[in-house]
Design a protein around this motif. Structure first.
Motif, short mmCIF file in Angstrom:
data_model
loop_
_atom_site.label_atom_id
_atom_site.label_comp_id
_atom_site.label_asym_id
_atom_site.label_seq_id
_atom_site.Cartn_x
_atom_site.Cartn_y
_atom_site.Cartn_z
N ILE A 253 3.36 -11.35 1.90
CA ILE A 253 3.84 -11.29 3.27
C ILE A 253 2.57 -11.19 4.11
O ILE A 253 2.15 -10.11 4.50
CB ILE A 253 4.77 -10.06 3.46
CG1 ILE A 253 5.94 -10.15 2.46
CG2 ILE A 253 5.29 -9.97 4.88
CD1 ILE A 253 6.82 -8.93 2.43
N PRO A 254 1.92 -12.35 4.37
CA PRO A 254 0.57 -12.32 4.94
C PRO A 254 0.53 -11.66 6.31
O PRO A 254 1.49 -11.73 7.09
CB PRO A 254 0.22 -13.82 5.07
CG PRO A 254 1.16 -14.54 4.18
CD PRO A 254 2.41 -13.71 4.15
N SER A 255 -0.59 -10.99 6.60
CA SER A 255 -0.80 -10.47 7.95
C SER A 255 -0.90 -11.65 8.90
O SER A 255 -1.36 -12.74 8.53
CB SER A 255 -2.10 -9.67 8.00
OG SER A 255 -1.98 -8.55 7.16
N LYS B 265 3.82 -3.55 2.54
CA LYS B 265 4.44 -4.12 3.75
C LYS B 265 5.79 -3.45 4.02
O LYS B 265 6.18 -3.26 5.15
CB LYS B 265 4.66 -5.62 3.58
CG LYS B 265 3.37 -6.40 3.51
CD LYS B 265 2.73 -6.54 4.89
CE LYS B 265 1.43 -7.32 4.75
NZ LYS B 265 0.83 -7.62 6.06
N THR C 153 6.81 -1.48 7.49
CA THR C 153 8.01 -1.79 8.27
C THR C 153 8.83 -0.53 8.49
O THR C 153 9.37 -0.29 9.57
CB THR C 153 8.87 -2.83 7.52
OG1 THR C 153 8.02 -3.89 7.08
CG2 THR C 153 9.94 -3.40 8.43
N GLU D 108 3.59 -7.76 13.94
CA GLU D 108 3.12 -7.81 12.56
C GLU D 108 4.11 -8.58 11.70
O GLU D 108 5.16 -8.99 12.17
CB GLU D 108 3.06 -6.39 11.97
CG GLU D 108 2.60 -5.30 12.88
CD GLU D 108 2.53 -3.98 12.16
OE1 GLU D 108 3.56 -3.53 11.62
OE2 GLU D 108 1.44 -3.41 12.15
N ASN D 109 3.78 -8.68 10.45
CA ASN D 109 4.65 -9.29 9.45
C ASN D 109 4.91 -8.28 8.35
O ASN D 109 3.96 -7.85 7.71
CB ASN D 109 3.96 -10.54 8.88
CG ASN D 109 4.86 -11.34 7.95
OD1 ASN D 109 6.07 -11.19 7.96
ND2 ASN D 109 4.24 -12.20 7.13
N PRO D 110 6.18 -7.89 8.08
CA PRO D 110 7.43 -8.27 8.73
C PRO D 110 7.46 -7.85 10.21
O PRO D 110 6.89 -6.84 10.58
CB PRO D 110 8.51 -7.51 7.95
CG PRO D 110 7.89 -7.15 6.64
CD PRO D 110 6.43 -7.00 6.92
#
Lengths: 467, 467
Positions: free
Chosen positions: A334-336, B255, B259, A356-358
């Motif tokens: 889940i790339p930045s 990640k 989140t 951001e990601n997510p």
């Protein structure tokens, strides 16, 4: 094309020019009623011949014949909706008539002890002598959704959506479960075969056929054991080179193996041996029938994935956390976001959201669904992001709807697949149907989506390594 | 009972005598419309007060009031269907009016940075000063199916079947997924709470309440992190002593954790720490939301299991093999049949079937479904067999139906729970509904059944060890 090429050899089964149903009946409590109804309900376009020695009247409004030999024209496929003891004489008759394919539902053959073994051997001898291919015995039949052939005894299967997923199941019961999940998950069906005792059509034959079949994009298998493992693995490896092969297999523990043995006459082997062999052959191994169907859907709908980077947008963190955790554990990235992408997204998301990601855009994105479209459009431009996931709670008919058609359009624009985790009851799955029709691969739980996407990613990676 | 006992403290939330909806509207595109509709649709029996300063006409045919203070009677529960900036003044008004419970949907509080944290602190100060309990903010509300309270903004949730499964979800999105799966799986709902930012109602408060709630038999939790782990685990351990507590938790990878942090302001901890703590506390840890709901169903329907021995009967080996494998790997036994039981079963099953466990009776049992009843009746008499599983492919409305009522009766006769793996599409789940109404715990895939039964067995074993 030679007569015994894989496509030609099984053509009479999947694309027959005519179908006869032996044992056809007007009595709805008979298998022969349900079987003929299934053939008719699929909308088969060639002649359908009900066969019943005791009927001089039409059966289900079709002209009936006392035996196969009385049919005026050619018969390609014969469906045997009759008890075990009547099968062998009927197959003899079909051979004499020149039929090239058969489907035998009845049990009482190889799975039923020495006498059954002998009976099945006689059956195979007759069929082989005239190059006739038999599905079964001891099975629930076969379907070709694209060719309008329903050679099962379940008319409702005629309404499965048509598509590119083909399935071969050793078990009729698992086959029913898979078909039911395909209906729930709206997976488009191509071929379905319940192979049962495999008189003279084995997993390997079907893998060779499906590898070449232009209507099949993804092959699913349920297997309890196999007689000729070497031939199976060779065929599976060849098929997996041209299209994804997904497997669910079972029967590796003591009681499970014993049940398998008493079933279709196969002995299951140790799990680790098969696991290694499947991996070597490039087969995708799933954790169960639901994972098989959900992964088949991703492979069928999403197609090629350029790498292992995912962008995920949500209005509700929980499901995104569940998805992120499964993906990360499976090695999916889940790339930045790059500074440019991040800055661009920051310009339109709510002030207290983090670019951001997510990407969690809070309830704002539930009311203003365009935030999904804008953020995904920006993020998919980033090079190390290869697909997008949107997480959305159904408004259950009262609240907002996810903009699936526009979301699919953004995926197409970037040439990257898009997925949707749409949480809502199956009773309201018109919403999921709409999303999938638009080209968004949708699931109703975070786990289904995440596991399918993890398999899809691994498949893409393995393919990239081979190339 | 003291005023601050768990049952008394949260009574105004779950069993209010009256409900006010602040922001109620006649405009179907407003949250205040959906929220009032939800309250009405549940069939709430006390007075419902729509509050809207701009409306002098009735709202959804109910007399409306400009503010809470204008309501003639007492208000127990206030539903705040208004934007974040309007919440604090409205809660002040509710406190002055003597309201004891509130549900706040809006985000923009603790999850939204320093200003939001401050706003939430002010909210809590006001509520605490008058002993008012708040669900949310930043949530999708709460339900009490048995008390006819639907304080969400989704009217369709009013039609969930009523039962003994109560659910507390940190995430509104996962809450939606759980409620949707409960509808699919026909799990009877008691309480549902989306706790969001947990102003002054925490997991621990709800666990203390649900432990004592006579309408709750099973407690489900979805958790991303917790502020006071010690208090949570103490409450969970106490609750798990009197009724099963099932958890799905996430947020342990990088990640996923980030989140979660940006979500409801909680920091997730390492997975292994939680895993150990959950086990210590006697909490059943599931693999995802589907497993949570399916296990909750088994616990709610099957009740007590006297041991870890399963009898399984089928007409189709494949799904039985899948189930057997999952059970055996989880340490659940499939005991061999005693010579007497075996001989008795041999007397009526088809001659080529083996009188073993699992018992494969081939297609004979699909047409003559009484074979399930006879074999299960005999097998459940065996001492080391504690429950029964039947595997059956749906006739999809055309073929035979499983004799669920009689099967449930055999389970009751022996005092042992019975399960059904009924393979068929959800679109035809009247069949599953009928089975469950009869008292058979039914699933549509072998994996769902097997995993739920494995959890149920482990729970029974842990309980037996404690006693």
């Amino acid at each position: 094309m030679a007569a015994d090429s894989p496509l030609e050899g099984l053509r009479p089964l999947f694309y027959p020019r005519s179908i006869a149903v032996v044992g056809a009946s007007n009595n709805p409590f008979k298998l022969g009623f349900q079987s003929l109804l299934a053939v008719k309900s699929a909308g088969f376009e060639g002649p359908i011949y009900p066969i019943n020695p005791h009927s001089e009247e039409p059966i289900q409004e079709l002209e009936a014949y006392p035996s196969l030999k009385d049919i005026p024209g050619q018969v390609d496929l014969v469906v045997y909706a009759i008890p075990d003891t009547m099968v062998l004489p009927a197959v003899h008759e079909a051979a004499a008539k020149g039929a090239r394919g058969g489907v035998i539902f009845a049990g009482g053959f190889r799975e039923a002890g020495p006498e059954g073994v002998k009976l099945q051997e006689e059956l195979v001898a007759v069929a082989d002598s005239v190059n006739m291919r038999l599905i079964g015995p001891n099975c629930i039949g076969m379907l070709n959704a694209r060719g309008k052939v329903n050679a099962t005894f379940a008319a409702p299967l005629s309404w499965l959506p048509s598509g590119g997923f083909s399935m071969v199941s050793q078990s009729g019961g698992v086959g029913t479960a898979v078909l039911s999940l395909m209906a729930d998950e709206l997976v488009g069906a191509s071929k379905f075969v319940s192979i049962g005792n495999r008189a003279n059509v084995e997993f390997a034959d079907l893998l060779e056929y499906l590898a070449e079949d232009p209507d099949t994009n993804v092959v699913g298998l349920f297997m309890e054991g196999v007689d000729d493992a070497r031939r199976f693995l060779t065929a599976a490896r060849r098929c997996a080179r041209v299209k994804p092969v997904v497997i669910c297999s079972a029967g590796y523990t003591e009681k499970a193996a014993r049940t398998s043995l008493s079933h279709t006459g196969s002995v299951a082997s140790s799990e680790s041996v098969y696991k290694g062999a499947f991996h070597q052959a490039g087969i995708i191994r799933t954790s169960g029938v639901q994972d098989l169907v959900c992964t088949g859907k991703a492979l069928e709908m999403a197609g090629h994935l350029g790498g292992n980077g995912v962008f995920m947008a949500t209005h509700t963190a929980g499901p995104a956390i569940v998805i992120a955790e499964i993906l990360e554990k499976a090695g999916v990235r889940i790339p930045s976001l790059s500074p440019e992408v991040s800055a661009s997204i920051a310009s339109f998301i709510p002030t207290h959201a983090h670019p951001e990601n997510p990407l969690d855009m809070f309830a704002h994105a539930w009311t203003d669904t365009s935030l999904y479209l804008r953020s995904t459009d920006v993020a998919l431009a980033q090079e190390d992001i290869h697909c997008a996931v949107a997480v959305f709670a159904s408004g259950m008919g009262a609240g907002p709807a996810f903009p699936a058609a526009e979301y699919a359009g953004i995926g197409r624009k970037h040439g990257k697949p898009v997925f949707l985790c749409l949480m809502g009851p199956t009773a309201l799955n018109q919403e999921m149907a709409a999303a999938q029709t638009a080209g968004v691969c949708a699931y109703n739980t975070p786990e289904k989506l995440a596991q399918a996407l993890a398999h899809l990613t691994h498949w893409a990676q393995a393919r990239a390594e081979r190339e």
